[in-house]
Design an enzyme around this catalytic site. Sequence first.
Site, mmCIF file in Angstrom:
data_model
loop_
_atom_site.group_PDB
_atom_site.id
_atom_site.type_symbol
_atom_site.label_atom_id
_atom_site.label_comp_id
_atom_site.label_asym_id
_atom_site.label_seq_id
_atom_site.Cartn_x
_atom_site.Cartn_y
_atom_site.Cartn_z
ATOM 1 N N GLU A 184 40.678 35.559 33.938
ATOM 2 C CA GLU A 184 40.087 34.545 34.824
ATOM 3 C C GLU A 184 40.373 33.120 34.357
ATOM 4 O OE1 GLU A 184 35.950 35.663 35.318
ATOM 5 O OE2 GLU A 184 36.490 37.209 36.767
ATOM 6 N N GLU A 243 38.552 43.521 39.424
ATOM 7 C CA GLU A 243 37.118 43.590 39.108
ATOM 8 C C GLU A 243 36.302 43.461 40.383
ATOM 9 O OE1 GLU A 243 35.564 40.705 36.385
ATOM 10 O OE2 GLU A 243 37.275 40.861 35.017
#
Length: 667
Positions: free
Chosen positions: A148, A305
Amino acid sequence: MKENPIIYYGGDYNPEQWDEQTMEEDMRLFEEAGITIVTLNVFSWALLQPSEDTYDFTTLDRIVDTVTKHGLSICMATSTAAHPAWMARKYPDILRTEFNGMKRKYGSRHNSCPNSPNFRRLSRNLAGALAEHYKDQKNIVAWHISNEYGGACYCENCERAFRIWLKEKYKTLDALNKAWGTNFWSHTFYDWDEIVAPNLLSEHIDETTTDFQGISLDYARFNSDSILQNCVDERDAIREVLPDAAVTTNMMYYFKDLDYQKWAKELDFTSWDSYPRYYTKPASVALWHDVMRSLRHGQPFWLMEQTPSVTNWQPVNRIRRPGEMRLWSYQAVAHGADSVMFFQMRRSAAASEKYHGAVIDHVGTNQTRVFREVKALGGELQKLGNQTTGARTPAKVAILFDWNNWWAVEYSSGPNDRLRYTEEVHRYYEALFEQNVSVDLVDVYADLSAYQLVIAPTLYMVKPGVDEALKTFVKNGGELIVSFFSGIVDENDHVTLGGYPGKLRDLLGIWVEEIDAVPEEAPNAFTYQGETYPATLLCDLLHAETAEVHATYRDDFYSGMPAITCNHYGKGKAWYVATASDHAFYQQFLKDRIEECSIAPVLDTPKGVEAALRESEKGTFLFLLNHNKTEETVLLPHGGLDLLTDCSYAPQSSLTLPAKGVAILKK
Ligand SMILES: [Zn+2]
């Protein structure tokens, strides 16, 4: 990138936090739930490298051995999204300086300066060491760089690197001064070292309010490029050892910091983390899946995710209702995902993510609602096998989506603070989504020849060549929709002089003379096809030059001026929608355009039931997703075999979907 042999099912697994016995229990539960892949090593740098001269793979070896013994595939992360404490102490330059000028101490994650030579060296070395250590590990199916990526740094390293980046881009200070328009407010630079990072200490009043758009825009580009270079450093270190490694990094939802279109070119496949809020509309999630799929020209992506149940970091962390996790997983697959993966596999016992949902909860057993739902989905995905993997989404409509335009629109000083680029994109997308029309969200330089309808919401910045590409598209028979506040500036945020919408003026056949910001409490209105709709946010006051007028404003001194125009250009048409309106307008307006272009929606369905299509040589797959809380019946003109239930439907029969239900029909 090879096609996935199955829809990978699993997620982030952090057994570093547990003893060996717990891990053995996990293996048993994973098998029961149909888990096929684990993402390992996302945050283990401190364990892997206890000091600068030592790598220690003991713990990771044990984990890799265990999951391998149990037949799981591995998505191997590089662990560089959180640096070790010793590193920050030894090399303080790896710590970021915040937007407000605050130099950080050690702590948190996603906290490394992208231009720190020490961070770059140490992260690249770690990625290379991991690749070397696990180069013969055949069940590593993907490499997951960092985690991320995002944020920005404003330290002195970054400032120096910014100057180098600018020198490469502009070559001379003269060119830079011209590009930034520095004769405004006495900003002329005579030495490269006079240039500082634009933040709260310099040009900014807050994150999006800057006094010098050109400088801030270049810093946004520079920051995205700097962080991308970190990713490329690690990718190259892996490829030196494993030239055929499939490399990705997990992207995020509505994420403005990084120009993902530029990033995707450096990756082997796209992956992303989807965390909608409890009130997020299905259309918003679908939009972002489509952005991710379009980043690499329709190549399937990974849902890297999602939570199986709940997040911990949203203001209100509502648990997913029964059936929602399954529905949202299939929505990802319907839009091009070839994996369904979770954060996290076992719920951690300490620190900030201990209340984030997991496949295995704190109770540690299979006796939870969430585990049962995960297991049921695992069984279904095993049954689906590889039928849908590799399949593409056939789209005849493209929406242009551009990160530079996003930054520029929202850095703009005026005309209305409430203008949000992604909301303008969403208005058009949602109306198409509700009519089950497949859409790609492409960059402004994409090949448009395969599309019949192209929509450019608020194309404020027209980069070099984009006007020509749009003209060619329309000239050849395409239909184009451009919305208000378009064609205003070039790539440096300089106004294109000679009348708005600048380089799009002859294509659209209009001249926008003034732009009125509309207060929320006093909308204007216009009538289109006999219905009156509100005109909100901005009203462009325009003159039709060669365009036909299809709607005019109702109120104010510009009553009677055009609100919607259409210009015949070559074999095609170029529409201009001069204001923002409500949902009903976009539904009607796009329905008309879809019909005019003879674009077939995937299927006619009841409101709240989504239909999406994927195709490959293995078949055509119609996904039906019921987002409603009630049972819905769908008419199937072509019939098909439901791959989830094995029910066969004859042409013209109907299928009943329970609340939150899903069907996947193979034609
Ligand atoms: Zn920095």
